[in-house]
Design an enzyme around this catalytic site. Sequence first.
Site, mmCIF file in Angstrom:
data_model
loop_
_atom_site.group_PDB
_atom_site.id
_atom_site.type_symbol
_atom_site.label_atom_id
_atom_site.label_comp_id
_atom_site.label_asym_id
_atom_site.label_seq_id
_atom_site.Cartn_x
_atom_site.Cartn_y
_atom_site.Cartn_z
ATOM 1 N NE ARG A 128 -49.747 33.638 40.242
ATOM 2 C CZ ARG A 128 -48.422 33.497 40.149
ATOM 3 N NH1 ARG A 128 -47.887 32.450 39.573
ATOM 4 N NH2 ARG A 128 -47.622 34.409 40.636
ATOM 5 C CD GLU A 144 -46.980 40.335 40.054
ATOM 6 O OE1 GLU A 144 -46.664 41.141 39.161
ATOM 7 O OE2 GLU A 144 -46.360 39.272 40.251
ATOM 8 C CG ASN A 146 -48.300 37.548 37.819
ATOM 9 O OD1 ASN A 146 -47.200 38.071 37.839
ATOM 10 N ND2 ASN A 146 -48.935 37.174 38.924
ATOM 11 C CB SER A 151 -45.024 29.878 36.821
ATOM 12 O OG SER A 151 -44.680 30.636 37.944
ATOM 13 C CE LYS A 308 -44.648 44.274 39.877
ATOM 14 N NZ LYS A 308 -44.633 43.189 38.891
ATOM 15 C CE LYS A 366 -45.133 45.545 44.507
ATOM 16 N NZ LYS A 366 -46.264 44.673 44.151
ATOM 17 C CD GLU A 370 -44.471 41.320 35.876
ATOM 18 O OE1 GLU A 370 -44.859 40.440 36.660
ATOM 19 O OE2 GLU A 370 -44.931 42.469 35.875
ATOM 20 N N GLY A 371 -40.984 38.634 37.840
ATOM 21 C CA GLY A 371 -40.120 37.493 38.091
ATOM 22 C C GLY A 371 -39.511 37.456 39.479
ATOM 23 N NE ARG A 454 -46.424 33.172 44.890
ATOM 24 C CZ ARG A 454 -45.965 34.062 44.053
ATOM 25 N NH1 ARG A 454 -44.776 33.941 43.541
ATOM 26 N NH2 ARG A 454 -46.707 35.080 43.698
#
Length: 480
Positions: A128, A144, A146, A151, A308, A366, A370-371, A454
């Site tokens: 993604r 970024e 993924n 998800s 990253k 950064k 992740e997450g 989102r």
Amino acid sequence: MSQARLASCVPLPLENKVLVNVIEKAKDWALMHGVGMRDRKHFNKDVIQIAPFVLLPSPFPRTEFMKAVELQPVLNELMHKVAHDDQFLEQTLQNALQVDEFTKNLYDIWVKVRNEGITQSLCLGLFRSDYLMQRDGNKIKQVEFNTIASSFGAITSNLPAMFRYILRSMGYGDIIKNMPENRALSGLCAGIIEAYDLFGVPDSLVLFVVEEVSYNICDQRFHEFHITEARPDIMVIRKTLCEIYEETELNDKKQLLLEGKPVAVVYYRSGYEPAQYPSSREWDARLRVERSSAIKCPSIHYQLAGTKKVQQALAIPGALEKFMGAGASSGRVRDIFTGLYSLDFDEAGERALEMAIADAERFVLKPQREGGGNNLYGEDVREALLRMRHSRERAAYILMERILPPLVSGYVVRPGAPVPPPLTDLVSELGIFGVIIGTKDKIYSNRQVGHMLRTKLADANEGGVAAGLGALDSPYLLDM
Ligand code: ADP
Ligand code: MG
């Protein structure tokens, strides 16, 4: 032309009575179609509550949306090539490895498995790529890329239908044509099924690697339901890394055996952050899976390519051309990059450090994580850089220019929050899903399969939905 605010899909604010009525309908729709999550505060496996969502689809320029969609196969292939370039990964991660134990552990597994000889050369990527629009000109910039546990493909596939219901019930049925369909769920599952068939062993399994507790259970289960509906012959099993340690073994053909059956595909929905490896058992499990003949989604070099640090290294002049040639494609990819800087101990690193200390508001700092919830913003950037100025620790971070997206007005519907919610200023982050299957030398499949949007309060730094900050959304395309 600079534009700081995008027009909402219907005139706002809504009358209180309308708002209360439509929110009640929307919540019921959400609950009954799995736009849900488990409650972190009062955890109960028997209960699903609504996931936070926006009441109306947020506006997004059609041309920028289409650009992101069209770029996805290009980015899939780029990341596939990066992951298979041992020297590039080694060089890029070298300094971060010295000070970042988590990345080092992943890296060590990669080196060990390579030295032993790769058992499974096929990789499955369910990727993604995430974007914010830069408000000055409304052009997408990549946040970024993924490569693990990408998800919300499942839940967001339901959102166009939810927004159609909401808009129709408000009398706006004529504008639903501006919402693109979203087939992320079936597209992602088709990737898993295709990998299963390439594995080609009858009666083998698909293994989902999951957390001890899955709050985002709807998103995960929908994949399982979809796969078993489409292919009743495929058995999906969910296990934690610790259970994989205890319950699996490798046979002499390096097949990963679970309940006596070979695993065809391992799909990680956990394993992307240090807390998911509380002991050496989880690391041993990861090593066993990597050693096996199962097709990993992602294999460990895909995960390393998603750091990253790699994103930053690809922004160095000449890097894209190395992988993509000097044609138009590399220019299109370069266009979506915003300023990315290494903090290594060299001239460029010093320059970046001084630039960020002098003007911290312009940057995001950064780590290789992740997450969500790991980045630093504003004054924290300055403080961290002053503290790490002479420490090797700084090589584990990258510096990124802060993207300031255009504002949209909207209502966020949250579980347990007072109704009606206030009309607030929001910003949206677009994610485009991609599937790739291939070996170093041959790509079997490469496509864009869907999207997610989102949306978060304009003044929040981050907007992770699972973390409780963002709200699920779907684009309403604007012809500007
Ligand atoms: P993670 O791997 O934790 O998801 P991200 O790079 O996606 O890390 O950052 C998390 C969130 O922080 C993003 O979803 C976005 O809301 C915000 N963010 C990240 N980079 C930037 C940036 N350059 N400008 C503005 N916001 C950013
Ligand atoms: Mg992210």
